[in-house]
Scaffold this motif. Structure first.
Motif, short mmCIF file in Angstrom:
data_model
loop_
_atom_site.label_atom_id
_atom_site.label_comp_id
_atom_site.label_asym_id
_atom_site.label_seq_id
_atom_site.Cartn_x
_atom_site.Cartn_y
_atom_site.Cartn_z
N VAL A 1 0.97 -0.95 0.02
CA VAL A 1 -0.07 0.14 -0.10
C VAL A 1 0.95 1.10 -0.21
N LEU A 2 0.91 1.98 -1.04
CA LEU A 2 2.05 2.93 -1.28
C LEU A 2 1.71 4.23 -0.62
N ARG A 3 2.44 4.72 0.08
CA ARG A 3 2.33 6.18 0.77
C ARG A 3 3.56 6.96 0.48
N ALA B 1 10.86 4.72 -1.40
CA ALA B 1 12.03 3.69 -0.58
C ALA B 1 12.83 3.22 -1.69
N HIS B 2 14.28 3.09 -1.22
CA HIS B 2 15.44 2.45 -2.13
C HIS B 2 15.21 0.94 -1.88
N GLY B 3 15.82 0.40 -3.05
CA GLY B 3 16.00 -1.21 -2.80
C GLY B 3 14.63 -1.86 -2.69
N ARG C 1 8.45 15.56 -6.42
CA ARG C 1 9.39 14.72 -7.44
C ARG C 1 8.64 14.14 -8.54
N PRO C 2 8.03 14.76 -9.13
CA PRO C 2 7.02 14.27 -10.10
C PRO C 2 7.75 13.39 -11.17
N ALA C 3 8.74 13.67 -11.57
CA ALA C 3 9.60 12.87 -12.59
C ALA C 3 9.95 11.33 -11.98
N GLU C 4 10.47 11.55 -10.76
CA GLU C 4 11.00 10.27 -9.96
C GLU C 4 9.86 9.47 -9.79
N PHE C 5 8.72 10.04 -9.50
CA PHE C 5 7.54 9.17 -9.15
C PHE C 5 6.99 8.59 -10.29
N VAL C 6 6.92 9.07 -11.47
CA VAL C 6 6.81 8.42 -12.74
C VAL C 6 7.81 7.40 -12.95
#
Length: 296
Positions: A5-7, A50-52, A72-77
């Motif tokens: 469940v992404l937050r 989250a990394h990894g 951080r919209p570009a990172e989100f996509v």
């Protein structure tokens, strides 16, 4: 079955004031996780940034309180694209999310035959054209919004005479939307219709705090469950039927214009669903999640 469940990792940067109970903002997440676990699903909260994270270890990832994507919209996509390319099923689907992230989707809704609150768009560098368009439309009270934003961030109310000053206060190349202010927000309120698994789950009435115009809880607005009129439900069902996506959930934020509902926002990415307002709604969302993952 295992579900993320992404937050968000932190609240978005526009929230600069202290919130007494930050975790209360994630009540929808908690209720969904509990409902999934009651149904035998291994569900857990995961920060989208989250990394990894090995997304192949999850059967599904449900987008929920990912509010800091606006910073951080570009990172989100990029992250969601990695999820989509793995064996993990993203809900809502990536094509719907990408379409919904930029409020140009309102133009598409209009082309699909969905009534929307009228809008003109452009950049402050193109202020002369925006001012002319507003003058031609005859709008006196206005709302100015960024093309990408969440939670009412960057939204300003002004009048036609003050629009030029508002535009000068924004970055020249940042796209904005200008809409007529809907006075119904101040009396009937903004209505939200929560769709789960393709059907109406519940309806809400949102009103702004005294002296404000943003019908959002973080600005002091109130939210209450509403009994939706049959004609309103039929209008929302017609809007939903015109969308070209198989959605786990959606929230139609609408206002009444000339007696009919018109879309202010269609939320497919990270809307609060107010599951606490409607008994059984968390269970419906969990059941719809499981059904889509089984189908996938």
């Amino acid at each position: 079955m295992r579900v993320a469940v992404l937050r968000c990792e932190r609240l978005p940067s526009f929230v600069t004031w202290e919130i007494d109970d930050v975790e209360a903002l994630f009540d929808d997440d908690r209720r969904l996780i509990e409902a999934l676990r009651e149904r035998g699903v291994d569900a857990e909260p995961v920060a989208w940034s989250a990394h990894g994270v090995d997304w192949r270890g999850f059967d599904g990832a449900v987008l929920r309180s990912t509010w800091d994507y606006v910073d951080r919209p570009a990172e989100f996509v990029e992250v969601l694209t990695r999820v989509d390319r793995s064996t993990c099923t993203l809900l809502n689907p990536l094509d719907a999310v990408g379409w919904n992230l930029d409020k140009r989707y309102l133009d598409d809704l209009e082309h699909l035959g969905v009534p929307v609150v009228p809008v003109v768009r452009g950049t402050p560098a193109d202020a002369r054209r925006l001012l002319a368009a507003v003058d031609l439309a005859g709008w006196s009270e206005l709302v100015v919004k960024p093309a990408v934003g969440v939670g009412g961030s960057g939204v300003e109310r002004t009048d036609a005479a003050g629009l030029a000053a508002v535009l000068r206060g924004r970055p020249p190349g940042a796209e904005v939307m200008v809409q007529p202010f809907a006075n119904a927000i101040l009396d009937e309120g903004e209505l939200s219709f929560v769709i789960v698994g393709g059907s109406l789950s519940h309806a809400l009435r949102k009103r702004p705090a005294a002296g404000d115009f943003r019908a959002h809880g973080i600005y002091g607005g109130t939210v209450e469950r509403a009994d939706a009129a049959a004609d309103d439900v039929a209008q929302i069902a017609s809007m939903l039927a015109r969308l070209p996506f198989d959605l786990l959930y959606a929230r139609f934020d609408v206002v009444r214009l000339d007696g009919r509902l018109a879309v202010l926002e269609l939320e497919l990415v990270e809307p609060m669903l107010y599951l606490d307002r409607e008994p059984g709604s968390a269970g419906r969302l969990a059941d719809a999640t499981i059904a889509r993952l089984e189908r996938a």
